[in-house]
Design an enzyme around this catalytic site. Structure first.
Site, PDB file in Angstrom:
ATOM      1  N   THR A   5       0.826  -1.202   0.000  1.00  0.00           N
ATOM      2  CA  THR A   5       0.000   0.000   0.000  1.00  0.00           C
ATOM      3  C   THR A   5       0.860   1.252   0.000  1.00  0.00           C
ATOM      4  O   THR A   5       0.468   2.294  -0.536  1.00  0.00           O
ATOM      5  CB  THR A   5      -0.933  -0.002   1.223  1.00  0.00           C
ATOM      6  OG1 THR A   5      -1.675  -1.228   1.232  1.00  0.00           O
ATOM      7  CG2 THR A   5      -1.891   1.161   1.209  1.00  0.00           C
ATOM      8  N   TYR A  58       4.820 -12.503   5.242  1.00  0.00           N
ATOM      9  CA  TYR A  58       3.702 -11.997   4.429  1.00  0.00           C
ATOM     10  C   TYR A  58       3.509 -12.912   3.225  1.00  0.00           C
ATOM     11  O   TYR A  58       4.330 -12.928   2.305  1.00  0.00           O
ATOM     12  CB  TYR A  58       4.022 -10.565   4.006  1.00  0.00           C
ATOM     13  CG  TYR A  58       2.949  -9.824   3.252  1.00  0.00           C
ATOM     14  CD1 TYR A  58       1.656 -10.311   3.110  1.00  0.00           C
ATOM     15  CD2 TYR A  58       3.239  -8.582   2.690  1.00  0.00           C
ATOM     16  CE1 TYR A  58       0.690  -9.608   2.428  1.00  0.00           C
ATOM     17  CE2 TYR A  58       2.279  -7.855   2.005  1.00  0.00           C
ATOM     18  CZ  TYR A  58       1.003  -8.372   1.875  1.00  0.00           C
ATOM     19  OH  TYR A  58       0.052  -7.658   1.189  1.00  0.00           O
ATOM     20  N   LYS A 114       1.114 -12.602   8.005  1.00  0.00           N
ATOM     21  CA  LYS A 114       0.071 -11.819   7.349  1.00  0.00           C
ATOM     22  C   LYS A 114      -0.445 -12.685   6.213  1.00  0.00           C
ATOM     23  O   LYS A 114       0.244 -12.909   5.211  1.00  0.00           O
ATOM     24  CB  LYS A 114       0.612 -10.486   6.815  1.00  0.00           C
ATOM     25  CG  LYS A 114      -0.473  -9.635   6.145  1.00  0.00           C
ATOM     26  CD  LYS A 114       0.091  -8.349   5.553  1.00  0.00           C
ATOM     27  CE  LYS A 114      -0.996  -7.580   4.809  1.00  0.00           C
ATOM     28  NZ  LYS A 114      -0.472  -6.384   4.110  1.00  0.00           N
TER      29      LYS A 114
END
Length: 296
Positions: free
Chosen positions: A51, A139, A167
């Site tokens: 992001t 992740y 994650k």
């Protein structure tokens, strides 16, 4: 809920955007956005992840953004620095630097593009975990990286003391359940719209994109479930679901998010190529979604 290795990172983490103005990182606006998150009670701020447009930041910018976030937060919440790479040496350098700056944890994306074998994934994350003393969040996002870290590999990684969280962004509740069943790792949702279902099988929080604009609502949903208020958590899930699905489904993250933040007066909306703005039809849909939620 039984304590897991990364339970101190339960709750709402927000993967923040990196604001730009005239092609440069806007550090003043970055600090304003951090204050917005702290005022909302966000548990952990995650800079320079997907992001945060980490692929188009220079190495110097990447390191400075992490440093600026840590300084602005000043211990008022946790900071999990995005310091992953598809080069183990680069991931080590970034992570060691973030630790020196005062990061509380590191978010380590699966090495992308070069598509390592499962043993390569294991050795990569092991090298990072053994090089620093801060906790590592693995992740897993095959939609971005081109290859999944298999549950058996994550189970092996979970035996390493420094690896405490995952994650989980494969989109699979079975993967989430498998990790929780086979390890003592804390699972954080990597998909806003799947957060409540993942909490229901044992995840403990989310690394949120929508939390850039509605952190209080995301936090309320996670906390309602944690406090045993399943009915309230379900109400909030259905309130948030159209925003998460309709906004984030318009284009590749963070294109629609930055457009939403611009419309809300919270960001310039500027991105770096190859990210391009929403087309007019998609922006019109975004306006409808934000209006229906009560944000516009």
């Amino acid at each position: 809920m039984t304590q897991r290795k990364g339970s101190d990172y339960a709750g709402l983490s927000v993967a923040i955007v990196t604001p730009f103005r005239d092609g440069e990182v806007d550090y003043s606006l970055l600090r304003n956005q951090i204050e917005f998150q702290i005022d909302a009670g966000t548990n952990c701020i995650v800079p320079v992840g997907t992001t945060g447009e980490s692929p188009t930041l220079t190495h110097d910018e990447h390191e400075r953004v992490i440093s600026e976030v840590i300084q602005a937060v000043a211990g008022r919440c946790k900071v999990m620095a995005g310091t992953g790479s598809n080069s183990t040496a680069e991931a080590l350098r970034l992570t060691q630097r973030a630790e020196r700056e005062g990061a509380d944890a590191t978010l380590q994306v699966a090495p992308y593009y070069n598509k390592p074998m499962q043993e390569g994934f294991y050795q990569h994350f092991k090298a990072v975990a053994e090089a620093v003393s801060i906790p590592v969040c693995v992740y897993n996002i095959p939609g971005r990286t081109g290859k999944v870290i298999e549950a058996e590999t994550i189970a092996r990684l979970g035996e390493l003391p420094g690896i405490t969280m995952v994650k989980e962004a494969t989109g699979s509740l079975d993967m989430c359940s498998q990790i929780l069943n086979q390890t003592n790792l804390t699972v954080l949702s990597g998909d806003d719209s799947l957060t409540l279902p993942m909490l229901a099988v044992g995840a403990e929080g989310v690394v949120s994109v929508a939390g850039n604009i509605v952190p209080k609502d995301m936090r309320a949903m996670v906390e309602a479930f944690a406090n045993g208020s399943a009915e309230e958590a379900l109400r909030l899930h259905h309130q948030l679901f159209p925003l998460c699905k309709n906004m984030l489904g318009l284009a590749t993250n963070p294109i629609p998010l930055k457009a939403a933040m611009r419309l809300l007066g919270r960001d310039s909306g500027e991105m770096r190529l190859p990210m391009t703005p929403l087309d007019p039809a998609s922006e019109s849909q975004l306006v409808q979604t934000l209006t229906a939620y009560g944000l516009l």
